[in-house]
Scaffold this motif. Sequence first.
Motif, PDB file in Angstrom:
ATOM      1  N   LYS A 545       1.861  -2.641  -2.512  1.00  0.00           N
ATOM      2  CA  LYS A 545       0.859  -1.578  -2.626  1.00  0.00           C
ATOM      3  C   LYS A 545       0.956  -0.618  -1.452  1.00  0.00           C
ATOM      4  CE  LYS A 545      -2.634  -4.271  -5.152  1.00  0.00           C
ATOM      5  NZ  LYS A 545      -4.019  -4.785  -5.126  1.00  0.00           N
ATOM      6  N   PRO A 546       0.571   0.638  -1.656  1.00  0.00           N
ATOM      7  CA  PRO A 546       0.537   1.593  -0.540  1.00  0.00           C
ATOM      8  C   PRO A 546      -0.446   1.127   0.528  1.00  0.00           C
ATOM      9  CG  PRO A 546       0.363   2.723  -2.651  1.00  0.00           C
ATOM     10  CD  PRO A 546       0.230   1.273  -2.937  1.00  0.00           C
ATOM     11  N   ALA A 547      -0.159   1.444   1.759  1.00  0.00           N
ATOM     12  CA  ALA A 547      -1.010   1.017   2.873  1.00  0.00           C
ATOM     13  C   ALA A 547      -2.434   1.533   2.719  1.00  0.00           C
ATOM     14  CB  ALA A 547      -0.410   1.497   4.200  1.00  0.00           C
ATOM     15  N   SER A 548      -2.579   2.756   2.194  1.00  0.00           N
ATOM     16  CA  SER A 548      -3.921   3.332   2.025  1.00  0.00           C
ATOM     17  C   SER A 548      -4.747   2.538   1.025  1.00  0.00           C
ATOM     18  CB  SER A 548      -3.800   4.790   1.560  1.00  0.00           C
ATOM     19  OG  SER A 548      -3.074   4.866   0.333  1.00  0.00           O
ATOM     20  N   GLU A 549      -4.104   2.099  -0.064  1.00  0.00           N
ATOM     21  CA  GLU A 549      -4.807   1.314  -1.081  1.00  0.00           C
ATOM     22  C   GLU A 549      -5.220  -0.047  -0.527  1.00  0.00           C
ATOM     23  OE1 GLU A 549      -4.061  -0.453  -5.595  1.00  0.00           O
ATOM     24  OE2 GLU A 549      -2.697   1.077  -4.745  1.00  0.00           O
ATOM     25  N   GLU A 551      -5.856  -0.748   2.623  1.00  0.00           N
ATOM     26  CA  GLU A 551      -6.949  -0.543   3.567  1.00  0.00           C
ATOM     27  C   GLU A 551      -8.259  -0.256   2.847  1.00  0.00           C
ATOM     28  OE1 GLU A 551      -9.127  -0.510   6.813  1.00  0.00           O
ATOM     29  OE2 GLU A 551      -7.009  -1.116   6.699  1.00  0.00           O
ATOM     30  N   GLU A 552      -8.192   0.477   1.731  1.00  0.00           N
ATOM     31  CA  GLU A 552      -9.395   0.773   0.947  1.00  0.00           C
ATOM     32  C   GLU A 552     -10.003  -0.511   0.374  1.00  0.00           C
ATOM     33  OE1 GLU A 552     -10.714   3.371  -2.985  1.00  0.00           O
ATOM     34  OE2 GLU A 552      -8.795   3.780  -1.996  1.00  0.00           O
ATOM     35  N   GLU A 553      -9.140  -1.399  -0.138  1.00  0.00           N
ATOM     36  CA  GLU A 553      -9.633  -2.670  -0.683  1.00  0.00           C
ATOM     37  C   GLU A 553     -10.241  -3.530   0.414  1.00  0.00           C
ATOM     38  OE1 GLU A 553      -6.725  -4.746  -2.956  1.00  0.00           O
ATOM     39  OE2 GLU A 553      -6.318  -3.055  -4.295  1.00  0.00           O
ATOM     40  N   ARG A 554      -9.622  -3.546   1.584  1.00  0.00           N
ATOM     41  CA  ARG A 554     -10.172  -4.326   2.696  1.00  0.00           C
ATOM     42  C   ARG A 554     -11.512  -3.767   3.153  1.00  0.00           C
ATOM     43  NH1 ARG A 554      -4.593  -5.148   6.241  1.00  0.00           N
ATOM     44  NH2 ARG A 554      -3.833  -6.980   5.059  1.00  0.00           N
TER      45      ARG A 554
END
Length: 637
Positions: A545-549, A551-554
């Motif tokens: 997964k992209p790093a942004s996705e 981080e958003e889930e976390r």
Amino acid sequence: MAPTPSNPRAWENLTPALSPWVLDAVSSMGFARMTPVQASTIPLFIGYKDVVVEAVTGSGKTLSFLIPVVERLLRLEEPIRRHHVGAIIISPTRELASQIHTVLLSLLQFHAPSAAAIRKHDGSDAGDAEPQPTFPSSTLKVIPQLLLGGNTTPAQDLSTFLKTSPNLLIATPGRLLELLSSPHVHCPQTSFEVLVMDEADRLLDLGFKDDLQKILQRLPKQRRTGLFSASVSEAVSQLVRVGLRNPVRIAVKVKSASGALDKRTPASLQMTYVLTPPTHKIPAVAKLLETLSPVPQKSIIFLSTCASVDYFQHILPTLLSSCTVVPLHGKHPPNVREKNFKRFSESVTPTLLLTTDVAARGLDIPSVDLVIQLDPPSDPKTFIHRCGRAGRAGRRGLAVTFLTQGTHEEDYIPFLSVRQTPVAPLTTPRIETTDEEASAATQTIRDLVLKDRAVHDKAQRAFVSWVQSYSKHAASSIFRVKEIDWQAQAESWGLLRLPKMPELKAWDGDKRLGLSDAIDWNAYGYADAVREKRRREETAAWLAKPASEIEEERAAKRRKNEKTAAWSGQREAKAEREVRREKRHRKKEGERKKKLTGEEREKEEQLLGMIEKVRAETKAREKEEREAEEEFNGFDD
């Protein structure tokens, strides 16, 4: 169930006299003398008295209701009609119901007509070379049926009932209610004789109150009823008022060393405690089992949760190599519970039962010498029942409770003493463990956990469930979540890291327990190849997964966790809501009374006066009943 050698009484001297075959049965089964509870209960129950019997565990309550039930059914003028029930015995657990059924079958083997009918129905006489005796259909006999959920369906139980037409049912509440709901099962006043509720307070503790009320509604009011328990609680007293008519109360107590009749456990049972740091508990248990002489044939370790049993069943066999470990808890499938309970009961080598409170009540497991409580209960009654698995029938027993040293858990000792359940420090054998032994035990557990990630997952679930159970302890002033030494507790469990819990938000310690560099979590896998393959696929998908996705889930997960209240704070929040609710209620009442006219206010005061008068009369009547209750002077030391 077996008699205590003190204060004996011969069965032949009982009035009313027992049937000759019963005398032969109790003699052949090894019960040469009656116990006090049997001597005081059987004559009343054979007669026409309801009874409430409170007696210490192991004092013979099972025979004290089985013999009267059988005698009542065999003294009828004519046999009970087909598909009509003459007696019911209700038990809170499957294991206890099975035990009662086994004892009953042993008793009925000495009554030829009943024994022949039982052999015919279960097919056990099919391979007999010699023809079995037959009896006319008019011969009185007792045919029991055991009703347990899990092994059979309600339809199968009904089919068995219709085929064998039993007149005595031994059952747990849920399955009994299902059978009684059938229009083919009849309990009319002309047929029904006796209802027995064994371990009555446990029936209510397990949430069977609604089922019991529905069962009572299906039974005739004109019947004999007996409530048997090692402790009669207020809830049972309510059941007495609903289900019994003028009962005789029998309390059989045990004499302490001082001669006072206040001891609530068998005189042959020694109840002790050990104070240790968390990391020393498991090594202390191992040393206790190794030090005791002779080696305990059967031992029981009580834990607070099912998840704890599921985890430690993988850990203890290595640390306690001197005995076999058998797990048992209420979330096991019925066939697993039955298999494991039978395995423990029939074991002939040193065996340890790892269990929850599902095994704390009523079970008469032979040769249990040692009971260990790693997680002590808050309820003194549960404490007594747990300890009472040992020291039965005059056999010497030892109960050891482990408490955390240097915390308020030490206050549990006077807490029990005030409630007439005194415990003494364990001095023989004296158990001493070192920090080196504790560290070695922690490392051994971690080495076991590292072999299979599935065990690690169980450890995480078990620790969370333990914290939840600890935070819900009724004695919250003694068992304080805020006093938990998280580092020490995690090491005592052999955890590789602490699970994410609301309770840990305020803790600033290392949740990785100093092991972050020692464990490669990406490589740490499951022993099950299929499960490990699925884990690797899910991990790869996550990393793709992209790093942004990610981080958003976390972040979303963190926001969700912030809204989660700690279990230890939920009780306080609930108490505050109750206070606010009570204030609103008083305010509304005050406003309502202001609007009343003088006449309305006078009528309300008259009504309240009548209610208080009825309450006073009820209390006075209950006091008279308590003063008139029959109390038996208990066992000698």
